[in-house]
Every structure is written in structure tokens, then in C-alpha cells.
Design a protein around this motif. Sequence first.
Motif, short mmCIF file in Angstrom:
data_model
loop_
_atom_site.label_atom_id
_atom_site.label_comp_id
_atom_site.label_asym_id
_atom_site.label_seq_id
_atom_site.Cartn_x
_atom_site.Cartn_y
_atom_site.Cartn_z
N GLU A 433 0.71 -1.24 -0.02
CA GLU A 433 0.04 -0.02 0.05
C GLU A 433 0.81 1.31 0.02
O GLU A 433 0.63 2.03 -0.70
CB GLU A 433 -1.01 0.00 1.02
N ASP A 434 1.79 1.33 0.95
CA ASP A 434 2.72 2.53 1.04
C ASP A 434 3.45 2.77 -0.43
O ASP A 434 3.16 3.89 -0.83
CB ASP A 434 3.72 2.52 1.91
N GLY A 435 4.18 2.12 -1.04
CA GLY A 435 4.70 2.01 -2.32
C GLY A 435 3.54 2.29 -3.48
O GLY A 435 4.05 3.48 -4.18
N ALA A 436 2.40 2.11 -3.46
CA ALA A 436 1.38 1.99 -4.36
C ALA A 436 0.77 3.66 -4.20
O ALA A 436 0.86 4.40 -5.27
CB ALA A 436 0.37 1.22 -4.39
N ARG A 437 0.84 3.92 -2.82
CA ARG A 437 0.20 5.35 -2.63
C ARG A 437 1.16 6.31 -2.88
O ARG A 437 0.78 7.37 -3.58
CB ARG A 437 -0.13 5.62 -1.03
N GLY A 438 2.59 6.11 -2.52
CA GLY A 438 3.59 6.86 -3.06
C GLY A 438 3.86 7.15 -4.50
O GLY A 438 3.87 8.10 -5.03
N LEU A 439 3.80 6.43 -5.00
CA LEU A 439 3.81 6.13 -6.58
C LEU A 439 2.68 7.12 -7.11
O LEU A 439 3.00 7.89 -8.30
CB LEU A 439 3.70 4.70 -7.04
N LEU A 440 1.41 6.81 -6.84
CA LEU A 440 0.16 7.30 -7.21
C LEU A 440 0.63 8.89 -6.99
O LEU A 440 0.14 9.74 -8.11
CB LEU A 440 -0.97 6.98 -6.57
N ALA A 441 0.70 9.21 -5.74
CA ALA A 441 0.77 10.63 -5.43
C ALA A 441 1.94 11.37 -6.12
O ALA A 441 1.67 12.49 -6.83
CB ALA A 441 1.23 10.79 -3.81
N ALA A 442 3.17 10.80 -6.11
CA ALA A 442 4.38 11.35 -7.17
C ALA A 442 3.89 11.39 -8.56
O ALA A 442 4.27 12.53 -9.04
CB ALA A 442 5.60 10.31 -6.81
N SER A 443 3.16 10.37 -9.16
CA SER A 443 3.14 10.51 -10.47
C SER A 443 2.14 11.73 -10.89
O SER A 443 1.97 12.15 -12.15
CB SER A 443 2.42 9.05 -10.93
N GLU A 450 -5.01 11.85 -0.78
CA GLU A 450 -6.15 11.67 -1.64
C GLU A 450 -6.01 10.37 -2.32
O GLU A 450 -7.30 10.09 -2.90
CB GLU A 450 -6.07 12.86 -2.61
N ALA A 451 -5.11 9.62 -2.15
CA ALA A 451 -4.76 8.32 -2.64
C ALA A 451 -5.88 7.22 -1.84
O ALA A 451 -6.17 6.08 -2.47
CB ALA A 451 -3.51 7.83 -2.73
N GLY A 452 -6.20 7.50 -0.68
CA GLY A 452 -6.94 7.02 0.02
C GLY A 452 -6.19 5.46 0.56
O GLY A 452 -5.22 5.73 0.56
N SER A 453 -7.07 4.42 0.72
CA SER A 453 -6.35 3.32 1.35
C SER A 453 -7.16 2.07 0.62
O SER A 453 -8.61 2.20 0.30
CB SER A 453 -6.27 3.35 2.48
N PHE A 454 -6.72 0.88 0.80
CA PHE A 454 -7.36 -0.50 0.11
C PHE A 454 -8.46 -0.52 1.09
O PHE A 454 -8.47 -0.55 2.17
CB PHE A 454 -6.47 -1.40 -0.03
N THR A 455 -9.56 -0.78 0.49
CA THR A 455 -10.72 -1.48 1.44
C THR A 455 -10.53 -2.74 1.86
O THR A 455 -10.16 -3.58 1.34
CB THR A 455 -12.00 -1.37 0.35
N PRO A 456 -10.77 -2.71 3.27
CA PRO A 456 -10.53 -4.05 4.04
C PRO A 456 -11.18 -4.99 3.64
O PRO A 456 -12.55 -4.60 3.37
CB PRO A 456 -10.41 -3.51 5.46
N ARG A 457 -10.91 -6.37 3.55
CA ARG A 457 -12.02 -7.35 3.24
C ARG A 457 -11.74 -8.35 4.37
O ARG A 457 -10.53 -8.62 4.67
CB ARG A 457 -11.41 -7.82 1.79
N MET A 458 -12.78 -9.27 4.65
CA MET A 458 -12.49 -10.49 5.20
C MET A 458 -12.29 -11.78 4.53
O MET A 458 -13.29 -11.78 3.85
CB MET A 458 -13.66 -10.60 6.29
N PRO A 459 -11.51 -12.55 4.86
CA PRO A 459 -10.62 -12.78 6.18
C PRO A 459 -9.44 -11.88 5.85
O PRO A 459 -9.05 -11.82 4.95
CB PRO A 459 -10.23 -14.22 6.14
N PHE A 460 -9.19 -11.46 7.06
CA PHE A 460 -7.90 -10.43 6.87
C PHE A 460 -6.78 -11.23 6.62
O PHE A 460 -5.86 -10.53 6.26
CB PHE A 460 -7.63 -9.71 8.48
N PHE A 461 -6.79 -12.45 6.94
CA PHE A 461 -5.55 -13.33 6.66
C PHE A 461 -6.02 -14.67 5.89
O PHE A 461 -7.28 -14.99 6.14
CB PHE A 461 -4.85 -13.69 7.80
N PRO A 462 -5.28 -15.33 5.15
CA PRO A 462 -5.94 -16.61 4.64
C PRO A 462 -5.90 -17.70 5.64
O PRO A 462 -5.23 -17.58 6.81
CB PRO A 462 -4.21 -16.92 3.94
N LEU A 463 -7.09 -18.27 5.60
CA LEU A 463 -7.43 -19.13 6.36
C LEU A 463 -7.61 -20.68 5.98
O LEU A 463 -7.75 -20.78 4.71
CB LEU A 463 -8.94 -19.15 6.61
N PRO A 464 -7.23 -21.44 6.61
CA PRO A 464 -7.09 -23.00 6.06
C PRO A 464 -8.63 -23.30 5.89
O PRO A 464 -9.59 -23.22 6.63
CB PRO A 464 -6.81 -23.91 6.91
#
Length: 485
Positions: A433-443, A450-464
Motif C-alpha cells: 500500500e505505501d509503495g502504491a500510494r507514494g507512486l500514485l501521489a508522486a506520478s 487523496e489516494a485513500g487506502s485499500f478497502t479492507p476485506r475479510m478474512p484479514f488473513f488466509p484461512l485453512p
Amino acid sequence: MSRPERGGVVVVGGGVAGATAALAISRHGLPVTLVDEQPQAGGQIYRAPTPYARRHVPPNHEFSGGDRLRALLAASSVRTRFSTRVWGAWGASPGMELDLLGPDGIDRIGARALVVANGATERFLPFPGWTDPRVIGLAGASILMRNGGTLPGRRVVVAGAGPLLFSVAHQVMELGGRVVAVIDSGRRGDWLRLAATLAWDPARLRLAAQWMTRLRLAGIPIHHQARIAAVHPEEDGLSITISGTIAGTVAGTGRQGTPVRHYGADSVACGHGLKPATLLTRTLGARHRFDAAGGYWEPETDPSGRTSRTGLYATGDAAGIRGAAVARLRGLITGHAVALDQGAIAERDFASLTRRPRMLLRRQEHVSRRMLPLLNASASLSRAIADDAIVCRCERVEAAALRAAVAAGARDLNQLKAWTRCGMGPCQGRMCEDGARGLLAASCGLPPEEAGSFTPRMPFFPLPLAALTGTFAYSDIPLPKAAPL
Ligand SMILES: Cc1cc2nc3c(=O)[nH]c(=O)nc-3n(C[C@H](O)[C@H](O)[C@H](O)COP(=O)(O)OP(=O)(O)OC[C@H]3O[C@@H](n4cnc5c(N)ncnc54)[C@H](O)[C@@H]3O)c2cc1C
């Protein structure tokens, strides 16, 4: 799944903030459950060392502080659920519910009040070769050495931003490894200014001076205003190319000129600071703000850790990166605030219990806030991310693909995600996220928020899958009858 366990207060995170909050809550007679994915309490700084590390790492205040914290918890009425990870959260009114994966499989727990003390996530700004397994995070390297007594390699290049750089370099030397070079994206002047601020905190100043003196005496090259441009595998290790922070500057000087130097090493420990772990508070709908000094999103809280959502608190690093001393004080104040809000203590008691911690907190916050710019390298480094650097390692999305999406009109992180799959993999954007945000902002010259953040989704981690389905016989699966002709 059985009906969720209805309970009192739940604290997520058994680091110094969460454990201190849980202890304070339990002292006021409230039932409290502490959940942590680690097998023991302690979090980042007080993580329980392995028996091997106890024998091989010189005794330090992190070991003794952690042992004290674990003894206090063991002697308290706090119910602990270790090796248990929170993978989902629901905001059903009036309380909240958490989905857990623990030693006995999955479970759901209800909370009438929820304290989020899940700490921080390390930030990385990508360069070609950072996905090589011999490139390790600074926090990961520190945990490996401090808590496992194991070096990431005999010859280590330490790179990135913030005080962890020098702490990790010092730990490599302590375990008998060789620090090949320290590559710092910050300016030398920033450290000198910080040293002046640390006069308020003599213990931290002494520690920092000890680290720096040892590095200087050993003649280890320290490059400020520098970054890793690329890492290439070689027969006998890694070849590391370093460059100035802004393309075209000479590594370590900030001057314009030929930007390249090379080092050889067995491994690279690299990280660009920390950011609050906000998946839980965002999923539960708390308001967040962008901290420009830290370059990250954090939940909006009042001075006691109350978020914009009734019954939901954020404390410690989860409420903004400030270090261990602040995390403990914040946890204590939040614990008392929960007791106040649950009617276990009166306003008068709350005021007297928190008077001294608040005074200490003001002083510590002053020092910790000064460190934030040193932990925020994304603005200066994102511009220099090479086109062929993989930004999203889960989905293998390179910087060039993100730049193409920006050129085609993408203006926030979720547009980048939909167009390129960046952030769509199992890590949920924690790494990219930080790399993508920085790249978007710089570009496109946008402020990073203003780039916001990725919308969180469940499960937060891979589950068996087996944890979700449980055990069953195929013959038990009810098959729908054939449709009538
Ligand atoms: C390598 C390293 C070295 C550091 N050195 C120093 C130092 O020298 N001095 C200093 O002041 N600060 C230092 N810090 C910062 C310090 O560790 C933090 O400020 C402090 O630990 C914050 O405490 P906390 O309780 O808020 O979070 P943490 O200590 O990070 O604890 C968070 C806890 O939440 C748990 N958790 C997270 N997500 C979940 C989940 N989904 N389910 C269940 N449990 C979860 C984690 O397992 C962890 O135990 C260091 C940090 C790192 C990473």
C-alpha cells in the motif's frame, strides 16, 4: 459455528499497550479477554524469546520487561487466548463480534467494548530484487536476532528509515555478524536534530549514542540520503546497488552526480518505518485521519483512545506510532477509560488515576512525534521506484503497470487495485500500500491522503479451508432433489 461467546470487554493485542489495558480493566473488576496471535504476551518489543535466544542474546531490558508483563498477566483475572488470530470483525449493534482462528479452530466472540491494540505494520518501498528471500524486513530481522538468537546472514546490509536501522545494525554486531553498510534514507541533520530532542529522554539518548559509537568505531560506512536501487543474486550472495534518495543524487551526500555504489552481502535487512495496523478499526467503521508527519492513516481517537464508534477503542501503536513507553501509558489510560464508560469507576477516580500517566504521556509524545518524519520515507523514495520493481508481490504487479494505470486516469488506490490487481492478494495490501500510494501521489502530484487506502476485506488473513468447513462425510452433504420434469 456455535453462538458467539457473549462477554465483557475484549482486547485484541497482547503487546505492552493491550496487556496494560487488560490489566487495568481487570483491576476494576470487569471481565476481560485478551486475544493475541502469538503464543505469549509481549508484542513487538517484549516478545518472549526462545530458550536458545535466552542463552545467546545478552540480557536486556526487553527480556526483563516482557517477563514482568507476562507474570502480571498470569497473576491477574484476565482471560487470555493466545495463538489466536482475529480474521474478521462485525459491527452488529449494540456490541461487536470478532471471528477468531485458534488452536481449536474457528470461533466467534462478542464484545460489549473492544480495545484494538494490534500494533503496527512494517512499511517497505520496493526496488528490483526486494522479493529475493534474502531480503528481510528490519522488524523481521530484529525478531530473528533478538528473539531467536539467529543472524539473517554473516554479512548484512542494513537499509531503510528510522531508528530501527541502527538498532538492527547494532544487533547484527552483538551476535557476531558483519554490518557491510548502513543505507539511511534520512538526512544526517535530521538525526542531529533528534539527538537534541532526546535530551528529554536520556535513556533513549544513551542507547542511540551507544549504537552510533559502536558503528563508527567499527568503521562501518553509513550513507545518509541514500536508498537501495537494486539487489541482484550472485553466486556467493547478493550484489546491492545503492543510489541517492532522489534519482540523480550521489548516495550519502545529497549532491547531484553519478548515483551508484555497490556492496556484496549475504542478506539485506530493509524497512521504511512503521504504520498503525488499521484493518480492524476500518472494518468496524471508525473514522480515520491521515497523519501527514507519519505519512499513514490512523483512527481518530480522543486522548483516552475512544474512537468515533461507541464502545470501540484504539490504543498503543494501533492509534499512531509512538514507541513502547507511549504505548504503555496509552494502554493504561484506555484501560481506565473503558472502566469509566462501563460504569465500574466514577469520573473522579478516572481523573485521579490518569493524572500522572497523562503528564508523563505529554512529555513522551513530544519526543516520539519528533521521530515521525524519520519514519516516513515514502514521499522522497516513491518517485524513484524503478519501473521494473515489483510493487505488489502477491499479484506480481510492477511499478510500470501502476504508472500506466495512473496515466490512464486512476486517481485512488482502489482504482489502481481494480485496474491492476495491486493489493488484491492474500496480504490485503499490507506490503504494497505505501509503495502504491507514494507512486500514485508522486506520478500525478496528489497529496498522498487523496489516494485513500485499500478497502479492507475479510478474512484479514488466509484461512485453512478445513477450519471453515470442519470435518464432514461427503454422504452427509444434502443433495438437492432433481427438478420436476
Ligand atoms: C523490531 C522492533 C523494535 C523496536 N524497538 C523499539 C525500541 O527499542 N524502543 C521503543 O520505544 N520502541 C521500539 N519499537 C516499537 C515498539 O515495539 C512499539 O511501539 C510497541 O511494541 C507498541 O506496543 P503495542 O502494544 O501498541 O503493539 P505491539 O507490541 O506491536 O503488539 C501488538 C500485538 O497485537 C497482536 N496482533 C496483531 N494483529 C493481530 C490479530 N489480527 N489477531 C490477534 N493478535 C494480533 C500481535 O501479535 C502483537 O502481540 C520496536 C518495534 C519493532 C517492530
